[in-house]
Scaffold this active site. Structure first.
Site, PDB file in Angstrom:
ATOM      1  N   LYS A  73     129.608 -53.580 -40.841  1.00 26.14           N
ATOM      2  CA  LYS A  73     129.681 -54.182 -42.185  1.00 26.14           C
ATOM      3  C   LYS A  73     128.865 -55.473 -42.223  1.00 26.14           C
ATOM      4  O   LYS A  73     128.812 -56.207 -41.218  1.00 26.14           O
ATOM      5  CB  LYS A  73     131.163 -54.444 -42.498  1.00 26.14           C
ATOM      6  CG  LYS A  73     131.457 -54.911 -43.916  1.00 26.14           C
ATOM      7  CD  LYS A  73     132.970 -55.049 -44.137  1.00 26.14           C
ATOM      8  CE  LYS A  73     133.319 -55.539 -45.529  1.00 26.14           C
ATOM      9  NZ  LYS A  73     134.772 -55.658 -45.774  1.00 26.14           N
ATOM     10  N   SER A 149     136.531 -53.426 -49.838  1.00 24.60           N
ATOM     11  CA  SER A 149     135.154 -53.858 -49.837  1.00 24.60           C
ATOM     12  C   SER A 149     134.281 -53.218 -48.745  1.00 24.60           C
ATOM     13  O   SER A 149     133.064 -53.307 -48.821  1.00 24.60           O
ATOM     14  CB  SER A 149     135.115 -55.372 -49.671  1.00 24.60           C
ATOM     15  OG  SER A 149     135.633 -55.751 -48.412  1.00 24.60           O
ATOM     16  N   SER A 173     140.698 -53.574 -47.518  1.00 23.45           N
ATOM     17  CA  SER A 173     139.268 -53.238 -47.539  1.00 23.45           C
ATOM     18  C   SER A 173     138.793 -52.247 -46.498  1.00 23.45           C
ATOM     19  O   SER A 173     137.653 -51.801 -46.567  1.00 23.45           O
ATOM     20  CB  SER A 173     138.433 -54.502 -47.400  1.00 23.45           C
ATOM     21  OG  SER A 173     138.280 -55.084 -48.659  1.00 23.45           O
TER      22      SER A 173
HETATM   23  N1  GLN Z   1     140.388 -55.647 -52.853  1.00 21.41           N
HETATM   24  C1  GLN Z   1     140.957 -56.820 -52.294  1.00 21.41           C
HETATM   25  C2  GLN Z   1     140.276 -58.032 -52.842  1.00 21.41           C
HETATM   26  O1  GLN Z   1     139.474 -57.873 -53.681  1.00 21.41           O
HETATM   27  C3  GLN Z   1     140.891 -56.769 -50.812  1.00 21.41           C
HETATM   28  C4  GLN Z   1     139.547 -57.046 -50.293  1.00 21.41           C
HETATM   29  C5  GLN Z   1     139.505 -57.063 -48.808  1.00 21.41           C
HETATM   30  O2  GLN Z   1     140.405 -56.556 -48.139  1.00 21.41           O
HETATM   31  N2  GLN Z   1     138.483 -57.700 -48.302  1.00 21.41           N
HETATM   32  O3  GLN Z   1     140.519 -59.138 -52.460  1.00 21.41           O
END
Ligand code: GLN
Length: 486
Positions: A73, A149, A173
């Site tokens: 990532k 994400s 994410s």
């Molecule tokens: N969707 C969640 C957020 O927008 C989690 C994102 C993540 O785990 N990085 O914060």
């Protein structure tokens, strides 16, 4: 083994062919590259794609992961390779060092791919639409999101453009994109895996974890990335078991809890019935199932969005145009004015809308007069949420829930409604707040052919139990073998 479809294989399968001398690492890379060149134009799992940039460090030795390519990532530092968090503010940033997880994987022989996977900017999001490079597309239906994400990592694994990938999980994410793309994703216990070299979003919640084609690869990867790190004081000094030993253990008599708060309005009816089938399957395998309550569940989303944004606003203050990435042009007169206006312009031009929203929300809840009412109160409720889990784990080995209330939604469907987007994290966020491990495994498909994920949660540092249950379930179902037709 024919070398043309090596990209579809698991680490475990590839390792046995590498060891027997049937294939070489370069065959795997060629197969992945060929596949990525065919499908990347549609899936867009990687950023700045122009080949996968495999730097083969030690191709001929026989370390446990020798010859295995790993996709990473865009928020995990890889020395000398772009690591931009899919943000304009970090354009061109190349870290001078490897994250600890990367170092550990290289030491185990893995080949780290230099081309990074797509993500929501700074990991803010649930769809990968917040990437400055544009969204990735779900291999099961190109009009749909990949989740977020770590959406690029999940899409790369699901479309066989990657063998395994690393993601990060602050509120879901890793698990939610794994669920949307029909692959396996694990968020380890907070403190199990070093965060050194992970560009911080919310430091009390972030964890790095694997996204893989099956549970076996997930367990194997955890053997190498887990463990204490002197560079990360939150990383626990707790022995790392051989996680692959849990695979194949009997799950008869395992006690699983189903929280009633997770099966309420808002859960897609198809997801719900697929989940019930999965639970029945587990019953058939000898798991004792009981209904429980996690009474503070309804507060998880608001608590998360206060704590995560507060930490993010602080972590993002370092991106001011001085040390990293972008520095905006500035024409103000006077040295003092110029510095301040350079900060403002860099941040104004460099951050996308969601990053700005998070900085504003976080700064607000930390500001004088609001700190007690929001941030402090959120921390207290976080403890209540954690205690809910502690109480259930007094009597049960694991908790079973859907990973997400829905399947992959359409690109654009929620991008103008942040609240709707935030609510899609409802089932994943609590594990981060409580610091416990959670895995998502594929558990079926809707009528439209979209994958659904089953989430299993366990006590802190009890990843072994997750692997044991997830593997038994996986091996008695066909879902992990299904491939998107792309
Ligand atoms: N969707 C969640 C957020 O927008 C989690 C994102 C993540 O785990 N990085 O914060």
């Amino acid at each position: 083994m024919p070398t043309s479809d090596l990209n579809t294989k698991t680490v475990v399968q590839l390792r046995s062919s590498l060891v027997s001398g049937d294939i070489r690492c370069s065959d795997i890379i060629t197969s992945l590259e060929e596949k990525a060149r065919r499908t990347e134009a549609e899936v867009k799992a990687y950023v700045r794609f122009d080949g996968l940039k495999a730097s083969i460090y030690a191709p001929q030795d026989d370390k446990p992961l020798s010859g295995i390519p790993v996709s990473v990532k865009d928020n995990i530092c890889t020395e000398g390779e772009n690591t931009e968090c899919c943000s304009k503010v970090l354009a061109g940033f190349q870290p001078p060092y490897d994250a600890t997880v990367i170092k550990k994987l290289r030491e185990a022989g893995a080949v780290i791919l230099g081309t990074k996977t797509n993500m929501d900017e700074f990991a803010f999001g649930s769809s990968t639409e917040n990437s400055c490079f544009g969204p990735s597309h779900n291999p099961w239906d190109l009009d749909r999101v990949v989740g977020g994400s770590s959406g690029g990592s999940a899409a790369a694994v699901a479309s066989d453009e990657a063998i395994i990938a690393l993601g990060s999980d602050t509120g879901g994410s890793i698990r939610q994109p794994a669920s949307f793309c029909g692959v396996v994703g694990l968020k380890p216990t907070y403190g199990r895996v070093s965060r050194y070299g992970l560009i911080a979003f919310a430091s009390s919640l972030d964890q790095i974890g694997p996204i893989t084609k099956d549970v076996g690869d997930c367990a194997l990867c955890m053997n190498f990335i887990s463990g204490r790190d002197p560079h990360d004081s939150t990383c626990a000094e707790i022995e790392v078991p051989d996680y692959t030993k849990s695979l194949g253990e009997d799950i008869k008599g395992v006690k699983a809890a189903i929280p009633k708060e997770y099966f309420v309005e808002g859960l897609d009816p198809q997801v719900k019935s697929i989940l019930y089938e999965a639970i029945n399957k587990l019953k058939g395998l000898g798991v004792d199932i009981a209904s429980v309550s996690l009474p503070h569940t309804e507060y998880a989303v608001p608590v998360y969005y206060i704590i995560a944004t507060a930490e993010a606003s602080s972590n993002l203050s370092r991106f001011d145009g001085v040390q990293y990435g972008l520095r905006a042009e500035d024409k103000e007169q006077g040295a003092g004015n110029r510095l301040v206006s350079m900060y403002k312009k860099t941040r104004g031009e460099g951050f996308g809308d969601e990053a700005k929203r998070r900085v504003l929300l976080g700064t607000f809840s930390l500001s004088h007069g609001y700190y007690d009412a929001y941030y402090l109160r959120a921390l207290k409720v976080r403890t209540l949420i954690k205690n809910d889990f502690g109480a259930v784990f007094g009597d049960y080995d694991c908790i079973i829930t859907p990973t997400s209330p829905s399947v992959a939604f359409r690109i654009g469907e929620k991008s103008n409604d942040p609240l709707k987007m935030y609510l899609s994290d409802i089932y994943t966020i609590s594990a981060n707040l409580a610091g416990i491990p959670a895995i998502s495994v594929p558990c079926g498909f809707t009528k439209e052919g979209l994958p659904v994920g089953l989430q299993i949660l366990a006590k802190p540092f009890d990843e072994s139990t997750l692997f044991k249950i997830a593997y038994a379930y996986e091996q008695s179902t066909p879902w992990h073998k299904m491939k998107a037709k792309i």
